[in-house]
Design a protein around this motif. Structure first.
Motif, PDB file in Angstrom:
ATOM      1  N   GLU A  18       0.840  -1.192   0.000  1.00  0.00           N
ATOM      2  CA  GLU A  18       0.000   0.000   0.000  1.00  0.00           C
ATOM      3  C   GLU A  18       0.876   1.243   0.000  1.00  0.00           C
ATOM      4  O   GLU A  18       2.034   1.193   0.406  1.00  0.00           O
ATOM      5  CB  GLU A  18      -0.858   0.038   1.269  1.00  0.00           C
ATOM      6  N   CYS A  19       0.281   2.350  -0.442  1.00  0.00           N
ATOM      7  CA  CYS A  19       0.911   3.658  -0.290  1.00  0.00           C
ATOM      8  C   CYS A  19      -0.174   4.720  -0.415  1.00  0.00           C
ATOM      9  O   CYS A  19      -1.323   4.409  -0.762  1.00  0.00           O
ATOM     10  CB  CYS A  19       2.036   3.880  -1.304  1.00  0.00           C
ATOM     11  N   SER A  20       0.179   5.955  -0.174  1.00  0.00           N
ATOM     12  CA  SER A  20      -0.804   7.035  -0.304  1.00  0.00           C
ATOM     13  C   SER A  20      -1.099   7.310  -1.778  1.00  0.00           C
ATOM     14  O   SER A  20      -0.270   7.014  -2.653  1.00  0.00           O
ATOM     15  CB  SER A  20      -0.288   8.313   0.363  1.00  0.00           C
ATOM     16  N   VAL A  21      -2.255   7.875  -2.044  1.00  0.00           N
ATOM     17  CA  VAL A  21      -2.622   8.272  -3.406  1.00  0.00           C
ATOM     18  C   VAL A  21      -1.559   9.224  -3.962  1.00  0.00           C
ATOM     19  O   VAL A  21      -1.140   9.085  -5.114  1.00  0.00           O
ATOM     20  CB  VAL A  21      -4.021   8.933  -3.428  1.00  0.00           C
ATOM     21  N   GLU A  22      -1.145  10.161  -3.152  1.00  0.00           N
ATOM     22  CA  GLU A  22      -0.162  11.146  -3.600  1.00  0.00           C
ATOM     23  C   GLU A  22       1.140  10.472  -4.013  1.00  0.00           C
ATOM     24  O   GLU A  22       1.719  10.802  -5.050  1.00  0.00           O
ATOM     25  CB  GLU A  22       0.103  12.179  -2.494  1.00  0.00           C
ATOM     26  N   GLU A  23       1.615   9.535  -3.194  1.00  0.00           N
ATOM     27  CA  GLU A  23       2.852   8.831  -3.509  1.00  0.00           C
ATOM     28  C   GLU A  23       2.704   8.002  -4.787  1.00  0.00           C
ATOM     29  O   GLU A  23       3.602   7.970  -5.630  1.00  0.00           O
ATOM     30  CB  GLU A  23       3.253   7.921  -2.346  1.00  0.00           C
ATOM     31  N   ALA A  24       1.563   7.350  -4.954  1.00  0.00           N
ATOM     32  CA  ALA A  24       1.330   6.507  -6.136  1.00  0.00           C
ATOM     33  C   ALA A  24       1.366   7.318  -7.428  1.00  0.00           C
ATOM     34  O   ALA A  24       1.696   6.786  -8.484  1.00  0.00           O
ATOM     35  CB  ALA A  24       0.000   5.783  -6.011  1.00  0.00           C
ATOM     36  N   HIS A  25       1.032   8.602  -7.341  1.00  0.00           N
ATOM     37  CA  HIS A  25       0.941   9.438  -8.537  1.00  0.00           C
ATOM     38  C   HIS A  25       2.150  10.340  -8.768  1.00  0.00           C
ATOM     39  O   HIS A  25       2.118  11.216  -9.631  1.00  0.00           O
ATOM     40  CB  HIS A  25      -0.356  10.247  -8.501  1.00  0.00           C
ATOM     41  N   GLN A  26       3.226  10.109  -8.018  1.00  0.00           N
ATOM     42  CA  GLN A  26       4.478  10.822  -8.284  1.00  0.00           C
ATOM     43  C   GLN A  26       5.132  10.158  -9.493  1.00  0.00           C
ATOM     44  O   GLN A  26       5.209   8.938  -9.565  1.00  0.00           O
ATOM     45  CB  GLN A  26       5.405  10.756  -7.073  1.00  0.00           C
ATOM     46  N   PRO A  27       5.624  10.950 -10.464  1.00  0.00           N
ATOM     47  CA  PRO A  27       6.260  10.356 -11.640  1.00  0.00           C
ATOM     48  C   PRO A  27       7.388   9.407 -11.259  1.00  0.00           C
ATOM     49  O   PRO A  27       8.129   9.710 -10.332  1.00  0.00           O
ATOM     50  CB  PRO A  27       6.791  11.571 -12.397  1.00  0.00           C
ATOM     51  N   PRO A  28       7.495   8.295 -11.906  1.00  0.00           N
ATOM     52  CA  PRO A  28       6.749   7.828 -13.071  1.00  0.00           C
ATOM     53  C   PRO A  28       5.435   7.118 -12.717  1.00  0.00           C
ATOM     54  O   PRO A  28       4.745   6.617 -13.586  1.00  0.00           O
ATOM     55  CB  PRO A  28       7.720   6.849 -13.722  1.00  0.00           C
ATOM     56  N   GLY A  29       5.084   7.099 -11.432  1.00  0.00           N
ATOM     57  CA  GLY A  29       3.862   6.441 -10.976  1.00  0.00           C
ATOM     58  C   GLY A  29       4.165   5.040 -10.466  1.00  0.00           C
ATOM     59  O   GLY A  29       5.037   4.357 -11.000  1.00  0.00           O
ATOM     60  N   ARG A  30       3.466   4.652  -9.413  1.00  0.00           N
ATOM     61  CA  ARG A  30       3.600   3.295  -8.872  1.00  0.00           C
ATOM     62  C   ARG A  30       2.333   2.540  -9.259  1.00  0.00           C
ATOM     63  O   ARG A  30       1.220   3.059  -9.092  1.00  0.00           O
ATOM     64  CB  ARG A  30       3.761   3.342  -7.356  1.00  0.00           C
ATOM     65  N   LEU A  31       2.502   1.331  -9.777  1.00  0.00           N
ATOM     66  CA  LEU A  31       1.354   0.557 -10.261  1.00  0.00           C
ATOM     67  C   LEU A  31       0.409   0.249  -9.102  1.00  0.00           C
ATOM     68  O   LEU A  31       0.810  -0.346  -8.104  1.00  0.00           O
ATOM     69  CB  LEU A  31       1.823  -0.728 -10.942  1.00  0.00           C
ATOM     70  N   HIS A  32      -0.844   0.678  -9.247  1.00  0.00           N
ATOM     71  CA  HIS A  32      -1.842   0.493  -8.197  1.00  0.00           C
ATOM     72  C   HIS A  32      -3.210   0.199  -8.805  1.00  0.00           C
ATOM     73  O   HIS A  32      -3.456   0.471  -9.982  1.00  0.00           O
ATOM     74  CB  HIS A  32      -1.901   1.715  -7.276  1.00  0.00           C
ATOM     75  N   ARG A  33      -4.078  -0.361  -7.979  1.00  0.00           N
ATOM     76  CA  ARG A  33      -5.419  -0.768  -8.416  1.00  0.00           C
ATOM     77  C   ARG A  33      -6.321   0.460  -8.559  1.00  0.00           C
ATOM     78  O   ARG A  33      -6.310   1.357  -7.712  1.00  0.00           O
ATOM     79  CB  ARG A  33      -6.010  -1.754  -7.404  1.00  0.00           C
ATOM     80  N   ALA A  34      -7.098   0.464  -9.632  1.00  0.00           N
ATOM     81  CA  ALA A  34      -8.066   1.526  -9.893  1.00  0.00           C
ATOM     82  C   ALA A  34      -9.282   0.910 -10.562  1.00  0.00           C
ATOM     83  O   ALA A  34      -9.290  -0.276 -10.901  1.00  0.00           O
ATOM     84  CB  ALA A  34      -7.444   2.591 -10.803  1.00  0.00           C
TER      85      ALA A  34
END
Length: 177
Positions: A18-34
């Motif tokens: 897990e990580c925060s939404v903000e961290e997941a969307h820092q370039p280049p992005g961390r692969l997460h479920r949506a």
């Protein structure tokens, strides 16, 4: 401010952490479920939203009816139904998942998407009043699905980068039905 947590996954959708939404969307992005929801009416029109201009990622672009992230461990369809209620005050019947895809995109404003996206379809009576959350949605529009397919191919710059993947899964579903 509530710190939202997303579920990190691998390319097959297996949970890694897990990580925060903000961290997941820092370039280049961390692969997460949506998830991405597309609602259709009886005339084969889709309900599209233009993302609020205040959104941190891809503001002002047209996208599918609703999209977000389930909380870590949360059922995707339940999370999607909850998000429809939060963003539009909508309560739809069953949402049907038609598949998943992975995409990655930079938005040009310092944020990134790298998502394992579950696509869910549902039906909505187009006469139902819509009450969009203006912090999320700038504008709503019903568009014939065939017109969306044509316009998204001809003018991709008008659409969020996940829209082609959503369309591709819908097309694949329709060709096997």
């Amino acid at each position: 401010m509530v710190r939202r947590i997303v579920e990190l996954v691998d390319a097959r959708g297996t949970t890694l952490g897990e990580c925060s939404v903000e961290e997941a969307h820092q370039p280049p992005g961390r692969l997460h479920r949506a998830f991405s929801i597309m609602l259709f009416d009886a005339r084969d029109r889709v309900l599209l939203q233009r993302r609020a201009l205040s959104k941190s990622r891809f503001p002002g672009l047209w996208a599918n009816t609703c999209c977000s992230h389930p909380a870590a461990g949360e059922d995707v369809a339940e999370s999607a139904a909850k998000r429809l209620d939060e963003e539009m005050g909508l309560h739809v019947g069953q949402l049907r998942e038609v598949g998943t895809f992975v995409y990655q995109a930079l938005d040009g404003h310092g944020a990134a998407e790298h998502e394992f996206d579950h696509v869910l379809l549902g039906e909505l009576d187009s006469s139902v009043p819509l009450t969009p959350d203006r912090t999320e949605i700038e504008e709503l529009a019903w568009l014939p699905y065939a017109d969306l397919v044509t316009d998204a191919a001809a003018r991709p710059e008008r659409y969020a980068p996940w829209v082609p993947g959503v369309i591709e899964l819908i097309e694949r579903t329709r060709s096997t039905s």
